[in-house]
Structure formats: structure tokens, C-alpha cells
Design a protein around this motif. Structure first.
Motif, PDB file in Angstrom:
ATOM      1  N   TYR A 195      -3.272  12.148 -10.908  1.00 57.79           N
ATOM      2  CA  TYR A 195      -2.826  11.507  -9.659  1.00 57.79           C
ATOM      3  C   TYR A 195      -1.345  11.156  -9.700  1.00 57.79           C
ATOM      4  CZ  TYR A 195      -7.168  11.508  -7.101  1.00 57.79           C
ATOM      5  OH  TYR A 195      -8.263  11.914  -6.380  1.00 57.79           O
ATOM      6  N   ALA A 224       1.088  12.446  -6.912  1.00 57.65           N
ATOM      7  CA  ALA A 224       1.900  11.498  -6.152  1.00 57.65           C
ATOM      8  C   ALA A 224       3.377  11.885  -6.219  1.00 57.65           C
ATOM      9  CB  ALA A 224       1.694  10.081  -6.685  1.00 57.65           C
ATOM     10  N   LEU A 277      -0.093  13.780  -2.309  1.00 56.92           N
ATOM     11  CA  LEU A 277      -0.938  12.755  -1.687  1.00 56.92           C
ATOM     12  C   LEU A 277      -0.417  12.378  -0.306  1.00 56.92           C
ATOM     13  CD1 LEU A 277      -1.386  10.263  -4.712  1.00 56.92           C
ATOM     14  CD2 LEU A 277      -2.852  12.176  -4.083  1.00 56.92           C
ATOM     15  N   SER A 278       0.683  13.064   0.152  1.00 56.15           N
ATOM     16  CA  SER A 278       1.378  12.485   1.301  1.00 56.15           C
ATOM     17  C   SER A 278       0.621  12.536   2.620  1.00 56.15           C
ATOM     18  CB  SER A 278       2.781  13.066   1.442  1.00 56.15           C
ATOM     19  OG  SER A 278       2.689  14.463   1.383  1.00 56.15           O
ATOM     20  N   SER A 330      -9.211  13.486   0.818  1.00 54.02           N
ATOM     21  CA  SER A 330      -9.122  12.743  -0.431  1.00 54.02           C
ATOM     22  C   SER A 330     -10.400  12.882  -1.243  1.00 54.02           C
ATOM     23  CB  SER A 330      -8.850  11.263  -0.127  1.00 54.02           C
ATOM     24  OG  SER A 330      -8.653  10.549  -1.313  1.00 54.02           O
ATOM     25  N   MET A 341      -7.747   4.496  -2.167  1.00 51.53           N
ATOM     26  CA  MET A 341      -6.339   4.112  -2.291  1.00 51.53           C
ATOM     27  C   MET A 341      -5.367   5.236  -1.919  1.00 51.53           C
ATOM     28  SD  MET A 341      -6.206   0.914  -2.858  1.00 51.53           S
ATOM     29  CE  MET A 341      -4.492   0.653  -3.276  1.00 51.53           C
ATOM     30  N   PRO A 342      -5.597   6.480  -2.380  1.00 53.10           N
ATOM     31  CA  PRO A 342      -4.664   7.540  -1.986  1.00 53.10           C
ATOM     32  C   PRO A 342      -4.582   7.722  -0.468  1.00 53.10           C
ATOM     33  CG  PRO A 342      -5.966   8.256  -3.849  1.00 53.10           C
ATOM     34  CD  PRO A 342      -6.541   6.944  -3.409  1.00 53.10           C
ATOM     35  N   PHE A 391      -2.493   4.919   0.860  1.00 56.08           N
ATOM     36  CA  PHE A 391      -1.066   5.152   0.587  1.00 56.08           C
ATOM     37  C   PHE A 391      -0.481   6.181   1.550  1.00 56.08           C
ATOM     38  CE2 PHE A 391      -2.031   3.776  -3.968  1.00 56.08           C
ATOM     39  CZ  PHE A 391      -1.441   2.538  -3.794  1.00 56.08           C
ATOM     40  N   GLY A 431       4.376   4.604   1.411  1.00 60.19           N
ATOM     41  CA  GLY A 431       3.190   4.911   0.622  1.00 60.19           C
ATOM     42  C   GLY A 431       3.421   5.802  -0.586  1.00 60.19           C
ATOM     43  N   THR A 432       4.348   6.768  -0.473  1.00 59.71           N
ATOM     44  CA  THR A 432       4.533   7.707  -1.584  1.00 59.71           C
ATOM     45  C   THR A 432       5.004   6.982  -2.836  1.00 59.71           C
ATOM     46  OG1 THR A 432       5.169   9.329   0.060  1.00 59.71           O
ATOM     47  CG2 THR A 432       5.600   9.892  -2.239  1.00 59.71           C
ATOM     48  N   ALA A 464       2.304   4.766  -4.227  1.00 63.97           N
ATOM     49  CA  ALA A 464       1.271   5.518  -4.961  1.00 63.97           C
ATOM     50  C   ALA A 464       1.736   5.798  -6.383  1.00 63.97           C
ATOM     51  CB  ALA A 464       0.946   6.817  -4.223  1.00 63.97           C
TER      52      ALA A 464
END
Ligand code: PHE
Length: 454
Positions: free
Chosen positions: A123, A127, A132-133, A140, A300-301, A304, A310-311, A314
Motif C-alpha cells: 500500500y 500510495a 490509490l488516488s 478498493s 481507509m484507502p 483517502f 488524501g494522497t 495515505a
């Protein structure tokens, strides 16, 4: 003393460079995936404020007294668990079995702990590279599912995490463990406090706090107390000799009562902060709060990906999780390594490399999520046997040992460290002699299913 002639003696053993170094290393052992990955979802599952209250009571009544017991055993013996039990019991082999049980527990826990820590590495990579954006909830879930089922990727990350753990333990007590913890723990606290401040600025902060602290009686079951006690045990690294081992590198002058209170306080602080950070973020993103293991890796991802900044958040969150996991993994490996060094006189280098390689190999099947043995995965069995059976049994034995077997004058001396604590000593002794063994017996019976969950 009988039974300790085979050890290499104290002369060549490591010692902590400073009292703070010991506290960081021990707090590093305690603060781990148990605090940040498990505690928040256990709270969600277990009735919010009620669970938090019960958890704090378990820490005060059982956790803290057992922690003091472990450090007292280690400091008095100046040896790792197996020879410590042998020496302090006057060579009774039955007690050395408690030490060996801890070694087996450390071995097993690290083997699957490293798989979860491997997910954290995956992760971090996602990230950092922007993977994860723009995650959706479904995306997810699919992403975690892919990782979970990908045996090759699990083994690769597991190898990397074990290599990092071995690398630090190779450095020894001061130059490896203490130095690692002295860098990672302050960094962890800075990241944690940064995330906490951020969480207070979110719209969902109130809702998150309410979710964590509002006592929800309907979720409270008879099993909650026992669950909270089990969680306290795992989170404080008790029952397998991690703190006996770390205590064995402690000088005779240090105050064990103070150190234990500091370590326990930090562990609780991080667990509460993690819950107070994660749920506001989840609510601010408009997501339902997950009450299971998917909270950190699935919910959580997505959160974020939804909230501003958020990035970066994360990356910070998963690096925090990595530092927490690494300082715990070090202590798990050190228990096994120190035992082999003390018992067989191997060099640290040879021991660490051999033990690290074996634990890696034992962990490989835990990376294969479809490897089922009866009702549980291999991973599930390793987790169940080690944390639900070996840790409570070990903790009970440790309390009984300090309360009834060790010479009381030595126990008293270690507890007091030159201070006047006759009254506190009596209270603590009552806890380790009676309250702790009974409470742990209940956890144990619950874990093996003799007392049902509900
Ligand atoms: N306390 C660690 C955690 O919370 C796990 C651990 C258990 C470490 C037992 C050492 C010994 O993640």
C-alpha cells in the motif's frame, strides 16, 4: 545456580544505551499492527465507549501488572526467557517450558505478522505511485482482494519485510534495536499527532468521536470483556517473553514501575489516537465504518481518495503503520535470537540469519490465502494458536511465576528500585497472585471455546 551453566554469561550480552532507549524499544514492541490495524475495528465491533472502558480496565488490572512481571524476570535474570526461568526457579525444567512456549509463539506470530506488514509495504508503493488516488469502494475491495489472493506478491513483500527486520536485529541491542526504535518511534508520534490535528479539522470529526466513545450497549456481549483482555495482551506484547528479553538488557538501577507505566501509556495513547483519526476520516468521506479487518486496507484507502490532501495522508498513514509493525517485528525476532544466543552460544550474525530465514519459510504458507486446513486458513491457525492460546497461557505462567515461585526478596527489590513502595507492592502482588491468573484463565477458556462467545 543450577541450570544456567550452559549460557554464555552476561559479559558478552548487550545493554541499552539509555533509559529512554529502552522505553522506546519496548514501546516500539507494544505499538504495532495491534494498535492501528486491530484496535479501531475491535472498538467498532465491540460497542464503542463500552469497549474502550473495558479495554482500559483490562490494561490497568492485568496488562500493566504482567508487564512489570516480565520486565522484573528479565532484569533480575539478565537472560532471555528460557535461561531466565531456569535460573530463577532453581533449574526446574517445567518452567523452562514456559520460556520455550514464548519462543514458539514469537516464531509463529512473526511469520504471519510479516505477511500483514507486507500488505502495508504494497500500500505504501501504491500510495506513492498514485495507485490509490481515485479508488471507489468497489475498486478498493477488488484491489485488496487481488493482493490477498496473489501468493507471489505476498511472498515477495514478506521477504522484503523480513529482510528489514533481520537487518535491524543483526545490529544488536544498541546499534540495531535501540537505534531503530529511537528513530522510528519519535517519527511515528510526529506522524500520529499530525494526522490527529488534521482529523480535528474535518467535518466528520464529531461523528467519528461519537462513534468511538459513545457506549453502545447493544453491541456489548459477555464475550466483550474477554475480547478486550485478549486485545490488551497482544497489544502490550505480553505473554511470550518479549519484555523479559528487553528487560534482560536493562541495568539494575532502572525503575521498572515507571518504565512499565510509560510503555503502557504510550501503547494506549496510540491505540486511542488511531481510532480517533480513522473514524473521523471515514465519516468525512461519507463511508460506513467497517468493523472488520478491512478498515485499514479497504475503507481507509477509499476515504483517502475522497478527502482533500488524501494522497499525502495515505502515504503518512501507511508509513506510520510500517514503523509500528517493524519495531514490533524486531522484538518478536529478538526473543528467538536471544534465546539461541544464550542457550547455544552462536554468534548474533549466524543466529539472526538462520532464524530469520526459517521464520520467513514458515510464513510463506500464510501468504497463500486459499490454503485451508479444515475451517481456517493456515494464517488463521497460526494467529489463533499463537495469540489466543500461547500468549494467554504464557501470561498466566509469568504472573504465577513472579507471584509464587521467584524469591520474594528479589521481586521486592526489583519492584522498589531503591524507592519506598511497600503499599503499591502489596497491591501489585495481590493482582499477580490472584486477579491476573483468574482473569487470564477466563480469556483462555473463552479462546478455546469452552466459554461461548454469546
Ligand atoms: N504488540 C504488537 C502489536 O500490537 C504485537 C506483538 C505481540 C509484538 C507480541 C511482540 C510480542 O502489534
Amino acid at each position: 545456580m543450577v541450570g544456567i551453566q550452559k549460557d554464555s554469561g552476561t559479559a558478552a550480552r548487550g545493554q541499552w544505551g539509555s533509559r529512554l532507549g529502552f522505553i522506546f524499544a519496548a514501546a516500539g514492541s507494544a505499538v504495532g499492527l495491534g494498535n492501528i490495524w486491530k484496535f479501531p475495528y475491535a472498538t467498532a465491533e465491540g460497542g464503542g465507549g463500552w469497549f474502550v472502558l473495558i479495554y482500559i480496565a483490562c490494561i490497568a488490572v492485568v496488562g500493566l501488572p504482567v508487564m512489570m512481571s516480565e520486565i522484573i524476570i528479565g532484569r533480575e535474570a539478565q537472560r532471555s526467557p528460557v535461561p531466565a526461568f531456569e535460573g530463577l526457579s532453581g533449574g526446574k525444567t517445567m518452567w523452562s517450558l514456559v520460556g520455550w512456549m514464548g519462543v514458539v509463539a514469537g516464531f509463529m506470530i512473526l511469520s504471519y505478522y510479516s505477511i500483514v506488514a507486507g500488505w502495508v509495504l504494497d500500500y505504501i508503493k501504491e500510495a506513492v505511485t498514485g495507485g490509490l488516488s481515485d479508488l471507489t469502494s468497489a475498486g478498493s475491495e477488488a484491489m485488496f482482494g487481488d493482493l490477498f489472493q496473489n501468493f507471489g506478491r505476498n511472498v515477495l513483500w514478506h521477504a522484503l519485510f523480513m529482510a528489514a527486520t533481520v537487518g535491524i536485529v543483526l545490529g544488536g541491542v544498541q546499534k540495531g534495536i535501540e537505534r531503530g526504535a529511537t528513530i522510528m518511534m519519535p517519527a511515528l508520534f510526529v506522524m500520529l499527532i499530525g494526522l490527529m490535528i488534521y482529523a480535528t479539522t474535518l467535518d466528520g470529526f464529531g461523528a467519528g468521536m461519537e462513534f468511538v466513545f459513545e457506549p453502545k450497549g447493544d453491541k456489548l456481549e459477555p464475550g466483550s470483556v474477554l475480547k478486550a483482555l485478549g486485545q490488551a495482551f497482544f497489544s502490550l506484547s505480553l505473554g511470550m517473553g518479549a519484555l523479559i528479553t528487553y528487560g534482560s538488557y536493562l541495568s539494575k538501577k532502572d525503575d521498572i514501575v515507571f518504565a512499565s507505566a510509560a510503555i503502557t501509556g504510550m501503547d494506549l495513547f496510540v491505540a486511542l489516537m488511531a481510532a480517533m483519526i480513522m473514524f473521523p476520516i471515514v465519516f468525512s468521506a461519507g463511508l460506513p465504518p467497517a468493523g472488520d479487518a478491512g478498515l485499514a486496507f479497504i475503507t481507509m484507502p477509499v476515504a483517502f481518495a475522497t478527502i482533500p490532501g488524501g494522497t499525502i495522508l495515505a502515504v503518512v498513514f501507511f508509513v506510520l503503520l510500517l514503523f509500528a509493525a517493524l519495531t514490533s517485528a524486531i522484538s518478536l525476532l529478538e526473543v528467538v535470537v536471544a534465546t539461541i544466543i544464550d542457550k547455544f552460544g552462536w554468534t548474533r550474525k549466524r543466529t539472526t540469519l538462520v532464524v530469520g530465514a526459517i521464520i520467513f519459510a514458515v510464513g510463506v504458507p500464510s501468504g497463500k490465502s486459499d490454503l485451508m486446513i479444515g475451517s481456517k486458513s493456515f494464517f488463521g491457525w497460526m494467529e489463533m494458536i499463537s495469540s489466543n492460546i500461547l500468549l494467554p497461557l504464557g501470561g498466566m505462567a509469568i504472573a504465577l511465576f513472579v507471584g509464587w515461585v521467584m524469591p520474594q526478596s528479589k521481586v521486592y527489590e526489583n519492584f522498589n528500585a531503591g524507592r519506598e513502595r511497600a503499599f503499591a507492592y502489596r497491591g501489585w502482588l495481590f493482582l499477580v497472585r490472584f486477579v491476573v491468573p483468574v482473569a487470564i484463565l477466563l480469556v483462555f477458556l473463552h479462546a478455546v471455546g469452552i466459554i461461548p462467545n454469546d
